[in-house]
Each structure stands twice: as C-alpha cells, then as structure tokens.
Write an enzyme that holds these catalytic residues in place. Structure first.
Site, mmCIF file in Angstrom:
data_model
loop_
_atom_site.group_PDB
_atom_site.id
_atom_site.type_symbol
_atom_site.label_atom_id
_atom_site.label_comp_id
_atom_site.label_asym_id
_atom_site.label_seq_id
_atom_site.Cartn_x
_atom_site.Cartn_y
_atom_site.Cartn_z
ATOM 1 N N CYS D 45 -28.051 23.926 -25.852
ATOM 2 C CA CYS D 45 -27.164 24.470 -24.822
ATOM 3 C C CYS D 45 -28.003 25.139 -23.730
ATOM 4 C CB CYS D 45 -26.231 25.502 -25.474
ATOM 5 S SG CYS D 45 -25.354 26.543 -24.274
ATOM 6 N N ASP D 52 -26.424 21.832 -29.670
ATOM 7 C CA ASP D 52 -25.156 21.134 -29.418
ATOM 8 C C ASP D 52 -25.234 19.768 -30.099
ATOM 9 O OD1 ASP D 52 -23.749 23.017 -27.990
ATOM 10 O OD2 ASP D 52 -24.527 22.378 -26.029
ATOM 11 N N VAL D 67 -30.240 -3.879 -23.122
ATOM 12 C CA VAL D 67 -31.174 -2.839 -23.569
ATOM 13 C C VAL D 67 -31.568 -3.117 -25.015
ATOM 14 C CG1 VAL D 67 -29.347 -1.244 -24.393
ATOM 15 C CG2 VAL D 67 -31.595 -0.340 -23.736
ATOM 16 N N GLU D 68 -32.862 -2.990 -25.328
ATOM 17 C CA GLU D 68 -33.363 -3.225 -26.689
ATOM 18 C C GLU D 68 -32.964 -2.007 -27.538
ATOM 19 O OE1 GLU D 68 -36.080 -1.733 -28.582
ATOM 20 O OE2 GLU D 68 -35.337 -3.102 -30.161
ATOM 21 N N LEU D 69 -32.358 -2.308 -28.726
ATOM 22 C CA LEU D 69 -31.659 -1.289 -29.521
ATOM 23 C C LEU D 69 -32.580 -0.149 -29.981
ATOM 24 C CD1 LEU D 69 -28.721 -1.069 -30.323
ATOM 25 C CD2 LEU D 69 -29.261 -2.109 -32.544
ATOM 26 N N HIS D 86 -22.920 19.715 -21.097
ATOM 27 C CA HIS D 86 -22.038 18.622 -21.501
ATOM 28 C C HIS D 86 -21.878 17.614 -20.351
ATOM 29 C CE1 HIS D 86 -21.531 20.983 -24.964
ATOM 30 N NE2 HIS D 86 -20.268 21.299 -24.916
ATOM 31 N N GLU D 87 -21.496 18.098 -19.162
ATOM 32 C CA GLU D 87 -21.261 17.171 -18.031
ATOM 33 C C GLU D 87 -22.537 16.383 -17.719
ATOM 34 O OE1 GLU D 87 -20.488 20.311 -18.056
ATOM 35 O OE2 GLU D 87 -18.371 20.589 -17.497
#
Ligand SMILES: [Ca+2]
Ligand SMILES: [Ca+2]
Ligand SMILES: [Ca+2]
Ligand SMILES: [Ca+2]
Ligand SMILES: [Ca+2]
Ligand SMILES: [Ca+2]
Ligand SMILES: [Ca+2]
Ligand SMILES: [Ca+2]
Ligand SMILES: [Ca+2]
Ligand SMILES: [Ca+2]
Ligand SMILES: [Ca+2]
Ligand SMILES: [Ca+2]
Ligand SMILES: [Ca+2]
Ligand SMILES: [Ca+2]
Ligand SMILES: [Ca+2]
Ligand SMILES: [Ca+2]
Lengths: 146, 146, 146, 146, 146, 146, 146, 146, 146, 146
Positions: D45, D52, D67-69, D86-87
């Site tokens: 946070c 968080d 995208v390669e996993l 968060h945002e």
C-alpha cells in the site's frame, strides 16, 4: 464479563470529524471503472427508529477526482444513527459523491436485508450529459448475506 | 432529500425498555433443540469505538422455559452502542440466557465479519451437569456474508 | 502512472517491531473456542525463492491468555520474505502460539494454493495432556480461492 | 523447525532479470480472445507499506503478438515489493502490456481483497481506434476468495 | 382478471377429509431410513394470526408401518389455517406420526423462514427405548430459501 | 401441546382492512430502480383449490409515487385464500400496482414452485409510452428454494 | 496452425526418469496431517484402452519421512499411458507410498469422472498397527468437475 | 422431423439379456470403499404407472468380489418399465447386490425427485455380522437436480 | 420385496390418451413471458435404444392461447419409449407447440445429460415475423444435475 | 496389484482410425444452436512435453451438416500425445470443424487448468459473412474444476 481496559474513543472522533476526500485521478486520460462494495452499512428506519442493514455498492468512472478510501468508509459509518428511508439512502449517497467528485458516470446501489418478509434493493445512477464510456451491469463480488 | 415525515421513535423505546422474556416450555417432556440465527448483530470495538458486525447463532435444549422471540431480538438490538470484545460478546449472551432460562444445554456463537484481514468466530457452550441429550454440530442455515 | 505522494513506511516499521501479544482471558472458567481465518499469508519457497500463498486457519481453546488480534496480523505479515516449507509453516506457527499462550487446545492449518498442479493443506494440533474440552472439526467460513 | 537445506535463490534471480516476452501470434487472421486469471498478485500500500492482495484478470484480442505466459507470471511477481495504489496497478499493467503487444483490444482488472471493510475492483481497457471485434463481459472463472 | 372457469373445490375436500394412512412396512427385517423434505408448510402465528412458512423435514426408521405419501401431504396442508407456535408444530407433527406409526426412530424438524430478523429451526426426535439402529445427522437435500 | 395463550387476531384484521398505500417519491428527478423480492406468496389453484406457492419479484422505476412497504406486504398476504392461475397472478399484481402508482416502468414476476414436475415462472412488464430509462435484467438476490 | 518452434522434450525425460523421493520429516514429534489434491490424474481403461480421468486425494500423517512434492507430481504423470482399473489405481498408489514413507496413517482416494453414466470413487487407507492419531474425514477443497 | 436412419435396437437387447457380473476383488486384503453414483434411475409408480426418477447411490466394501460396472449400468436400466415403490427399490437393489457379491458392508440409497411437493430419500444398509471396517457418511459428489 | 397391491394403470392411460390443450390467454393485451422447466424428460437413443435424459426448458410469449400445464406434462411423458436424436427432440417439441399455440415468440431448449463424456444442449426458437416483444436470455432456475 | 486380464486395445484403434463425421442437418430451415461441453481434453505442452488439461466448449449453428457425436469424442481423444499451445488448440479445432461442417456460426473455447499460477481460456469464433442468427454468450453448464 466486559473489558477491564478503558474503552478507546478515537473511532467516534474520526467518524464525527470526517469529510469525503477527493484525490486527483492518477489516470484521467482513460474511462476506467472503480467498484466499491461496502457490506457494513447500517442506519435507522425513519418510521420506527429500529436498525436497518444494507450493502452499499458503488461503481463509477472518475473524471478529475477519485475518492480516498478511508474517508469513504468513515462517511458510510456516519449513517449509524441517522433515520433515512431505503430509497433516500441510495439517492443521498449518490448526490453527495457526485457533488464531490463530478464523475463521468456513477451508480450507487442500496441492497437492504429483509424487512417484513420483503427484500429491497435501490439502484440510482448519474452520467455527464455527453458520457459514452462503459456502464457495467450491476454485480456483487462478495458473498452476500440476506 | 431526507424524509419530510417526522421520524418515529417507538423503536428506540422498545429496545431501551425491553427485558428477555421466558415462556413456559410447551413440550418439557422431550429434549428438542431450537436454533436461532441472528445475522444483524452490531456493537462497538472496545479499543477504537469503530463498529463491529456479527451473526449470533444460538442452539439450545430448553428445560422449563423457552425464550420469547421478540424480546430476544430487542435484547440483541441493545448491543448497538455497547463497546464489547469478540470473546466477551458470545460469553456474555450465553451467561445472560443461561441465567434467564436455565436450559439443559445451550451454545452461543459470535461469527464476526473480517477485521484487520482476519475472520473471527467465538463458540461458547453450557450444559447441566448430568445432561445426556443432543449437542448438534455448529451449522449456519442462512447465506453468510463476510 | 505511480503515486506522486511520498509512499508511507509506517507499515514496514509496525511489522518489523511487532511481538505476539497475550491478553488475559476474559472468560477463563469456560472452554470456549476462538476461530481465526487469515487468507492473506504469503512466504517464499525454500527450494526456489518463488512466492507461496496460503490461508492460515487457527482454532484454539484459551486457558490463561487470548492472543491480541493486531499483533497476530503483524506476526503473519512478517512471513512475507521468509523461506519456509508447507509442513514447517503450520508447525512453526503452532509452536510459537503454544509457547506464548499455553492454550488448552489449538490447531493451526496451512491451506496452500496450488503448486505443480497439486493442492496442499497441512493440519497441526496441540492439547494439554488432560484436556477433555471441545475439538471442533476443521471448517472454512470464508469463501476460498484456489 | 526450519529447512536444514540451504534455501534456493533461482526464483529471486528469474523475477529480477525477467522481461515481458512477445511471441508472434499463431493465428493473426482471427479476432480470438485470450483470458488470463492471476489470483496471486501482491504489492504494498502506497500510504502505509502494508501488503495488498488482488487477482489480476487480463482479457485481450492479440494483433501481431501474444504474451509468453512464463514472462507474464514473473512480471506480476515483480510487484511484490512495489508500493502502488489500487487504481494505478490496473492502469500500469494495461499500459505496459499495450506498449509491448499493441493488441487490438485489452482489458486489465485489479480485483483487490477487502481493506477497511470495503472491497475494491478497478477495470481499465484499451482498443485500437477502428476495432470492431469481440469485447466479452468481465467474468471470473476461478473460485474467488475475499 | 380472474379465471372465467368456475374454480374447482376438490382440493379443499381432500384436505378436510384426510387421515394419515399407515401402510405395512415392505421390509420390516431391516432398519432402513426414509427422509421426507416438505418445503411448503404454512400455518398462522399464534400471537398475531400473520402467516408463518417453514420446511418440515422428517427422517424415520419404520417398524411395522410406513406412512402413505399422499396422506402425509394432505395432513401438512391442513395446518394452513391453524395458529401454532414454532416449537409446538415440530413436536405436534412428531407426536401425531409416532402415535400412528410407532416407528423405531423418528426426527421431525421445523425450519422456519426469517421472522423479526431471526431464523428459527426446531429439532424434535423420538426413539424406541432399546433402539440401536442408524440416527443420520440432520441434512437438507433440496435448495433452501430463507 | 398447543399454545395455552388465547391466539391473537390482529394479523387477520390488518390484512383484511389493508389498502395499497402510495407515498410521494422522494427523488422524482431521477429514474432510480427499486427491487422487491417477496418469497412468501401463496394462493389457491383455480382448478383444484390446492395451495400454490411462489416468490413475487417486483422491479419498478417510480414516477410521482413509491409504494409503502407494509401495505405491499399485507396486499400480498391477502392472496392466501384466493383461487388464481399462475399467468393471472403476475398480471393482476402488475395491473393493480400500475393503476395505483402510475410508474415510469414496472415488471412483476411470479416464480412458482414445482407443480406436476414442472417449474413455472411468469414475467409481465409495463412502461410509459415514451419511457427511455433503465430496464434491468431479471435477477433473484435471495437464495431460492424450488 | 501448429507451433513453428521445435517442441521441447525435457518433460518426457523428467517423467520417465523420476523416482518418488522421501525427505526427512521436519516435525517428527507431532502427528500432523498433510492433504494433497491432484486433479490431473489420467490413465487408460484396462478393458478398452480409452482414457480415464480422476482426481487423486492423499491424506497422511508422516512418521520418519515426508514425500517431496515434485517427485509425487511426476509419479502421477507416469500413469498417462498405463492401463489400470479404478479399484487398482487407488490401492496401487497407496501401496507404493506406504512402502516408500512408512507413514503412521495414509488414505488414497481415486475420484473418477463419470463413465457409462456412473460416477465412481475408491477409498483405500492404511495405518500402523498401534496408531492412535487423527484420521480426518474425506473432503475435497478444490472446486470439483464431474 | 424424426431420424431417417432405421433406429438401432442393440441397446434393448443388452439391457434385456444382462446379468449382474461379479469380478474377483483385486485387493481382498484391505477394507477399501467403492462409491457409485447413478443419477439416471427411472421406474414406474406402483399406484399410477406414472414415471418416477431417482439417483441411486451405492457405497460398499467388497470381500471376495467387486461388481463389473457395465453390468451394474444395464441392471439399473432394466427398472425403466418396472412398477416399484420408493422404499422397495432401495431395499431390492441392496438385496440383489448383497446376494451376488456378499460384501463386507454395503449401503444403497434411493434419492427420488419431488412428488406431491415432497422430496423422498431411502437409505438401506447391510454388514457382515463381525464387520469392523469403515462405514463412510452418506454424501453426494455429483451436482444434484431436484 | 415388491408391492403386494395390484399396480395401478391410470397413469399409462392418461399419457396414451393425452392431447396438448390450448386455453384462451387471460391477458392477451400484454407481451408477458411464461417459463417452463421440465427436468424429467427421457427418451431413447436412435442409434442404440439406450435411454437418454434431459431437461426441457420452454420460454414463450403467448398470443391467443396458453398451454394447459397437465396436458404439457403428459405430452412430455409420451417421449419415454420414442427413439429421437438430441437435435430433433428440441425442434420437434418447438414445432408441435408453435402449431398448437401460434405464440408471438417461443424457445425450446433440450439440455441433455452427459453421453460419451460430452454434455449437449440444443436451443431452438421461433418468432412471428413482426414480433418486437421481449426475448429473455436462456436461464435455468432449478438446481441442475449433470 | 494390476489386472490379470489381458488389457483390451479396441479403444486405441478407434481413436487412431477415426475421422470427424458430418451428418445431414435434420432441421436446416431453422438457426438452432447446439452446445457441446467436453471436459476431458488433454494434450502436451509444446515447450516441455508436460501434460496440459482443458475443457473444450463448442457452440455452433449448423447449416447443411451436424457433427456426429462419437466421431467428435474420438477426434478430441486424438490430442492426447500431440504437442500444441493454448492459443493453437482452440483455433485448430475451430478450423477443422469449420472446414468439415461449413456452419453458419461456430465458437470454440479452450478452458485450460491453471499453469504457473495462471488460468488461461482462449475464445475463437467464425461466422458466414452474411450471418444474422443467434450468437449466445459463452457459458459453462457443467460444474467446472480448476
Ligand atoms: Ca470531462
Ligand atoms: Ca447510537
Ligand atoms: Ca431438568
Ligand atoms: Ca488449565
Ligand atoms: Ca491490425
Ligand atoms: Ca521483500
Ligand atoms: Ca387482470
Ligand atoms: Ca420392533
Ligand atoms: Ca401437542
Ligand atoms: Ca412522468
Ligand atoms: Ca513411529
Ligand atoms: Ca470375509
Ligand atoms: Ca398477434
Ligand atoms: Ca417402455
Ligand atoms: Ca446457408
Ligand atoms: Ca502416450
């Protein structure tokens, strides 16, 4: 047997002295949605004074400002001793937040527990006149009680 | 916009003037179990004064007396402004009901919503010394919130 | 875009300087059970250093002492950078709490998320030699992830 | 009792040295949707430094690249010690992936666990100006925690 | 607009003229359990005359007789206009069925919908003095309402 | 053993003398939705006189008036001895409420329990000719029985 | 369109060359239970050669040794091309693990997906002659398929 | 429009000519439990000839013999046109299988769909006189209908 | 042991002699939707003659006529010995009902249980050319089996 | 202990020699949707050779042809030893079925179990250029595993 320690009071003070706090939106160039789910809303029935309980669900697309989380929690706590009807609570919270944040879009839902064998939910929303961004369907992500 | 009607007060009075009411057990010749689930318990945290929320679950085998439902509801409502810890609430409710009803067996559970990322539940039970009747496992029958 | 505000550090300090705190048991004359569910446990895998995630579930019957909730939360947070195996975490938390509280009975469960397509849960418990009180079955009350 | 073996470090290295890896899209002639659900996102946070936890859900319609996993997993692991709101987390992940893959459409959702009794979810999306392909509603396919 | 057809009355007659019907037990040499779940029980509150709703769950091990299903349905329907308390309904149904069938074991549960924000369930059972057969835990197999 | 107390009758009176009560809409300048879920509807089958059970779900956008909750509950209770078909009940309740409230939009759903191995649900809605406001999809928020 | 890259083979090698690996039990002084849930077991039907799918659930109380997780995963992967019946798989896995670890108690369950409209689950357990420790009931913690 | 192909008949023949088939128990030295869940049982009501539907659940500990799965499926299919009561079906299936396999322990449960608004389940079990092995609680592992 | 009573036959007769019965629509001035869920459909596989099981879900907006419930139940029962494919059953039921009722809109769904490890559902709908009324999304309201 | 019987091989042969089989569409005059849910798809990871597991969900509106169910099952079984990526499997199955059936619309979804703590689902669809028929939202009807 009650607590022997002297009960603390700082919680009362924080709730009483709290004001909804706007923060600058960190990503104003995008219409992103923020969803808040607040399962611990309680107020008093206008007709009787008996307690009412609800979950308040807020979805909004911020414009210039986002709401600071702690101040939102304390604002909701302040309804504890307030006599207000099911319809008015959702509309009042929406009015207060729209006035503070001037969001692009916002919906406030009051999901009340059963009273008189009837479950009541009130949905109120607002959008800027020219708003074209996302308006997600209403959904609960936390396990719901009654 | 708030209610124009003058808010009623009869709810406050009923809660303030209420006493737990014992009724004679209609079937004293049998060890039958009664289960109460009360999802709208709220009190205040002893350390901070912030609100706490819980579901109180009571299971008991009555002896001479059963508890009258309305008086139980008002007794629970009376915790709204009381500062009491998780452990003490369950034990206090158990003590009060055992003193009133002198049941053959009783269990009181305080199922608290999450605080500080931790979910807390307190289980307290009582039985008459020579009690041999049923002691059902703890179970929730209503949908549970957090 | 990151926060412009200077990030606060008080969380780091509280976790680093925390000690598990025993409080006197408010109801020592009864074998009541307290259940804690802590879904945000994370540590590091001893073999690789990759992150592991689990829910820690603690059930105990306090004797002289109960554990103070905030200190328990900070104690769990302190595992974030600690390399410890699935088996050892549950047993270590049980050993630490038994040493602190000397409870009548306690069970600690480490419910780990899936690793290598395998879900692992470790159950460790302790009881005073002559303990005859309740030993409730293991149950989760919060919605569980993976 | 801790592990006697010397704890491995290869996990730290992989996370530190990782870069998001684009692979050529094996089926560029079709607008197919790929959905990733990553329940083990954790960061710090910005206000307190406390941990968080969230589930990151990514839906995208690849254009030239997928995208390669493994590289995506390591990219997410790298947020463990990063202080971010968060945002911003959802928007930042979206920005990074859009910059890497230049997808036809992409949505990133940060579904955070409860903080201060409030559940928060952030939805951020992007689309190429002329994009007409599918935009599936947001849905979780894994069992969700809090 | 109501039905233009003349409403039929044969249902009223069947319920009024019904008697619980015992049939010979087709398999008396075995202690087998029969479970009935009857979600459409309604009667009237003794204090107010307002309607109450419950699910009646019957588990029993027949001795000489089993109860004929249609007569059991009509017996339950006959409570529609009867004022009887939560405790008494379960005990009364148990008494009536024990008197008719003289079963080896029987449990009757009255699972009432929420009244005054409280969920109430009453469990009453009976067994022949020397009974050693199965006594299954109480369980609901149908989806439950409130 | 039946209740020794003289059974109260005030419930019968309230239901018999009740009239649906319109209250002025506290927020007429907004198209907000109110959802009512009434799981305890019971009436009598027009063909047989046997009892039918349903959940009535009402969603509406009030114009000048909202319906007072207690009067709605008593209006529903009044169907207990009325012989009416599945189709007609939903349509009749909709007609009565539309006539009373003249809402902008309203939907009434009769969700009947299984009869003859068939589950029946009837959806009836109404909207003012020029109505452009929200028409939320049908959803149940309470746990449903059969 | 298939992958242009040359498909890797290291997985085949690891499975072929794997041996179940015992590690010293880090907490031998306590009877703690470890639960493994392995939802990706597949083998071949002995009668037809068609594929069978199951979840293998292992609960055990280690004595001197615990099983190393990666070696357990590879051991289970090795059943992919092996023709073995529902009964034999559970018993064979139990025999192999008991022989390797000499646990105080162990249960292996083969929970097979539906074949011929029938769901089959096989439960096999083992205990040291004088074993008095915990034997938890069988439970699944992961969401189950068919 | 019906199938133009000539409808096959081999299914009728297999069901008509089928006999329950015992196979030697591959692991007679252990009391392992096998659980079968058969959701597609249908027969005819003895009173009316109308169809009845149930799930048959079989749990048993084999002694010398296990039942071959295909022959069990065809045995259950053969009840399609047979008029038999709820109580008798469970007891008859138990008698037939006990006679064929002479198991150490076996339970057969007939879980019938709702008839006359009542859900009925019948539990019948058998054990060799000196049997001391496992007797797992009754549980359903497949999603259940009505 | 079978029933000693002579098995009744009236059910066979009712199913054999039944005809789908149209009733005048009590509310023709409104486009209301009726939803039927029939979980006990069974027929025979056209290729083998083995039994198939499904839930039939009917949604329709009646015009001049509604279908009488009992005749619909008997019409569905009549498929018990009929060999018909998954695709054809849904389409045939839709054709029969459209021909009888001439509804404004109707959808019939055949939701078949798993066959050959594959779950199959067939959706067929019909609408009058100029139909503008509601077309609710497909939804199941009863608990579903396999 | 393994099966003493010689393991059958007919399953291998059927899978090896199988070809996807088109059947004439019995109802070509209607755009009806068929939904297949195939929870037992397994293939090999292209990078490692380790096993991957998924549920394949197919929705399509047939034009001239429907796919024969048994040949579809064997076609899916044939992926058991094939190394193919998450993205390619869904697209390849869609390409193969579109080429065989030339449907009006079809969607193939590969819902993969968790790998590297990430859940992946791939959605690929196809439609004839002028197609105006139904395109139902993606939904799973079977209980889902991980
Ligand atoms: Ca703006
Ligand atoms: Ca107050
Ligand atoms: Ca006494
Ligand atoms: Ca002590
Ligand atoms: Ca492009
Ligand atoms: Ca760190
Ligand atoms: Ca009317
Ligand atoms: Ca007897
Ligand atoms: Ca009585
Ligand atoms: Ca108006
Ligand atoms: Ca030992
Ligand atoms: Ca023997
Ligand atoms: Ca017309
Ligand atoms: Ca037949
Ligand atoms: Ca065409
Ligand atoms: Ca192979």
């Amino acid at each position: 047997m009650e607590e022997q320690r002297v009960p603390g009071r700082y919680g009362f003070e924080e709730i009483k002295n709290n004001h909804l706090e706007p923060w600058p939106n960190p990503h104003p160039d995008r219409d992103y949605v923020t969803h808040f789910e607040i399962p611990e809303f309680t107020c008093l029935c206008p007709r009787s004074g008996f307690p009412d309980f609800a979950t308040i669900v807020i979805d909004y697309v911020p414009d210039g400002y986002v709401v600071e989380l702690k101040s939102l929690k304390l604002y909701i706590n302040a309804y504890r001793d307030r006599q207000i009807s099911h319809e008015s609570a959702a509309n009042t919270i929406l009015n207060d937040l729209v006035e503070l944040l001037k969001p692009r879009w916002m919906r406030v839902v009051g999901d009340y527990t059963v009273r008189g064998n009837i479950k009541t939910i009130v949905f109120a929303d607002y959008a800027q006149p020219d708003y074209q961004g996302p308006r997600p369907d209403y959904r609960r992500y936390l396990p719901t009680g009654m």
